[in-house]
Design a protein around this motif. Structure first.
Motif, PDB file in Angstrom:
ATOM      1  N   ILE A 111       0.847  -1.197   0.000  1.00  0.00           N
ATOM      2  CA  ILE A 111       0.000   0.000   0.000  1.00  0.00           C
ATOM      3  C   ILE A 111       0.883   1.248   0.000  1.00  0.00           C
ATOM      4  O   ILE A 111       1.771   1.391   0.831  1.00  0.00           O
ATOM      5  N   ASP A 112       0.609   2.158  -0.935  1.00  0.00           N
ATOM      6  CA  ASP A 112       1.372   3.400  -1.049  1.00  0.00           C
ATOM      7  C   ASP A 112       0.650   4.590  -0.425  1.00  0.00           C
ATOM      8  O   ASP A 112       1.280   5.577  -0.059  1.00  0.00           O
ATOM      9  N   GLU A 113      -0.674   4.505  -0.339  1.00  0.00           N
ATOM     10  CA  GLU A 113      -1.450   5.619   0.203  1.00  0.00           C
ATOM     11  C   GLU A 113      -2.683   5.083   0.914  1.00  0.00           C
ATOM     12  O   GLU A 113      -3.286   4.107   0.473  1.00  0.00           O
ATOM     13  N   TYR A 114      -3.023   5.739   2.018  1.00  0.00           N
ATOM     14  CA  TYR A 114      -4.226   5.421   2.782  1.00  0.00           C
ATOM     15  C   TYR A 114      -5.124   6.643   2.784  1.00  0.00           C
ATOM     16  O   TYR A 114      -4.664   7.743   3.096  1.00  0.00           O
ATOM     17  N   LEU A 120       3.972   6.881   8.115  1.00  0.00           N
ATOM     18  CA  LEU A 120       3.136   7.583   7.148  1.00  0.00           C
ATOM     19  C   LEU A 120       3.410   9.071   7.186  1.00  0.00           C
ATOM     20  O   LEU A 120       3.771   9.617   8.227  1.00  0.00           O
ATOM     21  N   ASN A 121       3.200   9.724   6.048  1.00  0.00           N
ATOM     22  CA  ASN A 121       3.246  11.187   5.953  1.00  0.00           C
ATOM     23  C   ASN A 121       1.844  11.675   5.632  1.00  0.00           C
ATOM     24  O   ASN A 121       1.243  11.230   4.647  1.00  0.00           O
ATOM     25  N   LEU A 122       1.329  12.598   6.440  1.00  0.00           N
ATOM     26  CA  LEU A 122       0.026  13.198   6.188  1.00  0.00           C
ATOM     27  C   LEU A 122       0.146  14.118   4.983  1.00  0.00           C
ATOM     28  O   LEU A 122       0.998  14.999   4.946  1.00  0.00           O
ATOM     29  N   VAL A 123      -0.714  13.918   3.971  1.00  0.00           N
ATOM     30  CA  VAL A 123      -0.650  14.746   2.766  1.00  0.00           C
ATOM     31  C   VAL A 123      -1.917  15.567   2.551  1.00  0.00           C
ATOM     32  O   VAL A 123      -1.906  16.497   1.742  1.00  0.00           O
ATOM     33  N   TYR A 151      -2.785   9.748   3.803  1.00  0.00           N
ATOM     34  CA  TYR A 151      -1.399   9.521   4.184  1.00  0.00           C
ATOM     35  C   TYR A 151      -0.679   8.771   3.066  1.00  0.00           C
ATOM     36  O   TYR A 151      -1.242   7.857   2.471  1.00  0.00           O
ATOM     37  N   LYS A 152       0.570   9.134   2.828  1.00  0.00           N
ATOM     38  CA  LYS A 152       1.419   8.356   1.926  1.00  0.00           C
ATOM     39  C   LYS A 152       2.379   7.551   2.789  1.00  0.00           C
ATOM     40  O   LYS A 152       2.860   8.035   3.824  1.00  0.00           O
ATOM     41  N   THR A 153       2.664   6.347   2.352  1.00  0.00           N
ATOM     42  CA  THR A 153       3.593   5.490   3.065  1.00  0.00           C
ATOM     43  C   THR A 153       5.008   6.046   2.904  1.00  0.00           C
ATOM     44  O   THR A 153       5.427   6.379   1.795  1.00  0.00           O
ATOM     45  N   ARG A 154       5.708   6.167   4.022  1.00  0.00           N
ATOM     46  CA  ARG A 154       7.087   6.638   3.998  1.00  0.00           C
ATOM     47  C   ARG A 154       7.980   5.425   3.802  1.00  0.00           C
ATOM     48  O   ARG A 154       8.018   4.529   4.616  1.00  0.00           O
ATOM     49  N   ARG A 155       8.695   5.397   2.690  1.00  0.00           N
ATOM     50  CA  ARG A 155       9.548   4.227   2.381  1.00  0.00           C
ATOM     51  C   ARG A 155      10.991   4.528   2.673  1.00  0.00           C
ATOM     52  O   ARG A 155      11.476   5.584   2.622  1.00  0.00           O
TER      53      ARG A 155
END
Length: 187
Positions: free
Chosen positions: A138-141, A166-169, A183-187
């Motif tokens: 998953i890349d984004e929630y 996660l980063n809140l976008v 949120y985008k997943t922080r890799r």
């Protein structure tokens, strides 16, 4: 890599459905429905687990023909039919409406789809999304949280073996106290 986005309506206590698969608490405002329509339009491929597929396919193939359908509902139904879909299930044997059935390894197939060409993919259904979450796919929630507590049911999140940072976008409010957090997943 194609991004994979997991977004659903959920209760404040984290459930996508109350006990008995009750989603009566999730009726969207016109503004929220339009947001979901815009998200669906942006998706080039929709991935479904069996239960969500059964829910969606029981209404949207003819949703534009309902007597009281709004213009947004008409557009959603048309877009839903036109968007390519993949259903992951070992218990059904037929799908329709621009849909392909996968009965084998869901994680391998999702990984293959992510590695291919194309635009963003959406994933829905707690079991399927949970497997993709545990596999780190998953890349984004997109959490669309409704101001209701149901005390149990089907959770949005699954048990994980490790942290996912996660980063809140985006944060946005909708009528009725509904809040979107993306949120985008922080890799």
């Amino acid at each position: 890599m194609r991004p994979l986005i997991y977004g659903m309506n959920l209760t404040r206590d984290g459930y996508i459905a109350a006990a008995g698969d009750d989603i009566g608490w999730s009726a969207p405002s016109d503004e929220l429905f339009q947001w979901w329509l815009d998200r669906e339009r942006a998706s080039s491929l929709s991935l479904y687990g069996r239960k969500l597929w059964e829910t969606m396919s029981s209404h949207w193939p003819t949703g534009d023909q309902m007597p009281n359908a709004t213009p947004a509902e008409i557009e959603f139904a048309r877009n839903w039919r036109d968007t390519p879909k993949v259903v992951f299930s070992s218990t059904i044997d037929k799908v329709d409406w621009n849909t392909r059935l996968v009965t084998g390894d869901a994680i391998a197939e999702i990984g293959r789809l992510k590695a291919g060409d194309g635009g963003p993919m959406s994933i829905g259904g707690a079991t399927l999304a949970g497997a993709a979450m545990r596999a780190g796919l998953i890349d984004e929630y997109a959490l669309v949280t409704h101001p209701v507590l149901v005390g149990g049911g089907t959770p949005f999140f699954t048990s994980l073996e490790g942290w996912v940072n996660l980063n809140l976008v985006e944060t946005r409010t909708f009528p009725g106290g509904v809040v979107l957090n993306r949120y985008k997943t922080r890799r």
